[in-house]
Motif scaffolding. Structure first.
Motif: not given
Length: 304
Positions: A1-7, A86-89
């Protein structure tokens, strides 16, 4: 989750706040002129938060629109969506969440401003797709960025914006077109290969001249705003500094090289700040004069 938030943070360019500044300064110009000084604190906070949200939403939808283009451009190929992080969605989801948050924030304002905020979202959502249809997406971006100006006037006054607001709106549109053309000069070669349209491609060898004309028109419109608003010496000094920055930007783009053109684009942050400081200091000095005058009047009445 932390990595996603970074992206996600990189998707909305929180690490590159120049877009926030360039959207913020015209908004503050309008708020201060509409209120003839420091605006209501709640309105000010709503607009500052709205600037951050809408600029971030604009970045998300821009990367979604350019998801098949960015991987082929040197400057943009490392963006999270272009790099497949990350994905387009997900990008669409971020855009939707931020746009809805901005609209909910607008509910704290009056009904006229709420109606205008819907236009702001439409402008932000459609801008990234314009480069497929015509060579002036920079003008569309200008309208999207400048739309905060009539919103600021309606938020403060509760009525339709006066002439001075639309002059300020037009100045912001032309200013944005000028600096975003500088930005487009950085990617001109890549854009030609890919088939993406921009004002830098349209203007061609006349780019510096047309940017200069846009800068001159912007400054003349800001001068008109100063006259109609009765702004004094501090404003004109701020506008003089803005003239100096405009000349400096012309010097930076003289060879049409990517990095100096990028620096010219970034320099517009200081131009916008100079104009705002001129407005803010002028109204502050007038407020001080009124306060001193009222105090002297009360003092004289006391002795009488």
């Amino acid at each position: 989750m932390r990595e996603k938030l970074h992206h996600y943070a990189h998707l909305v360019r929180l690490d590159r706040p120049i877009g926030i500044y360039l959207l913020l300064w015209p908004t503050l110009w309008a708020l201060w002129i509409a209120a003839e000084g420091v605006p209501d604190f709640t309105i000010l906070l709503v607009f500052i938060a709205g600037v951050v949200l809408m600029r971030s939403a604009g970045c998300a939808i821009n990367d979604y629109a350019d998801r098949n283009v960015d991987p082929h451009v040197a400057r943009t190929k490392t963006r999270p969506l272009a790099a497949g992080l990350i994905t387009p969605q997900e990008a669409l989801g971020v855009f939707a969440a931020l746009s809805i948050s901005a609209l909910l924030l607008a509910l704290l304002l009056n009904s006229l401003t709420i109606a205008l905020s819907i236009v702001a979202v439409v402008l932000a959502a459609t801008y990234p797709f314009m480069k497929r249809f015509h060579h002036l997406p920079q003008v569309h971006l200008g309208a999207a960025f400048a739309w905060a100006i009539p919103m600021a006037f309606t938020a403060v006054t509760g009525v339709m914006p006066p002439l001075v607001a639309w002059l300020l709106f037009l100045a912001a549109v032309l200013w944005t077109t000028a600096y975003d053309t500088m930005y487009a000069m950085c990617d001109r070669d890549d854009d030609v290969k890919i088939g993406v349209k921009s004002s830098a491609i349209l203007f061609g060898q006349h780019d510096r001249l047309i940017i200069g004309i846009l800068q001159l028109c912007t400054l003349l419109l800001l001068a008109g705003v100063g006259i109609l608003s009765g702004l004094g010496m501090s404003y004109w000094l701020g506008l003089l500094v803005a003239v100096g920055f405009s000349i400096y930007q012309q010097w930076l783009i003289r060879h049409r090289e990517p990095m100096p053109s990028l620096h010219a684009f970034l320099n517009n942050h200081w131009l916008g700040m100079a104009v705002f400081l001129g407005i803010a200091v002028d109204y502050a000095s007038k407020a001080d004069s009124v306060t001193i005058g009222a105090f002297m009047t009360l003092l004289s009445l006391h002795y009488v």
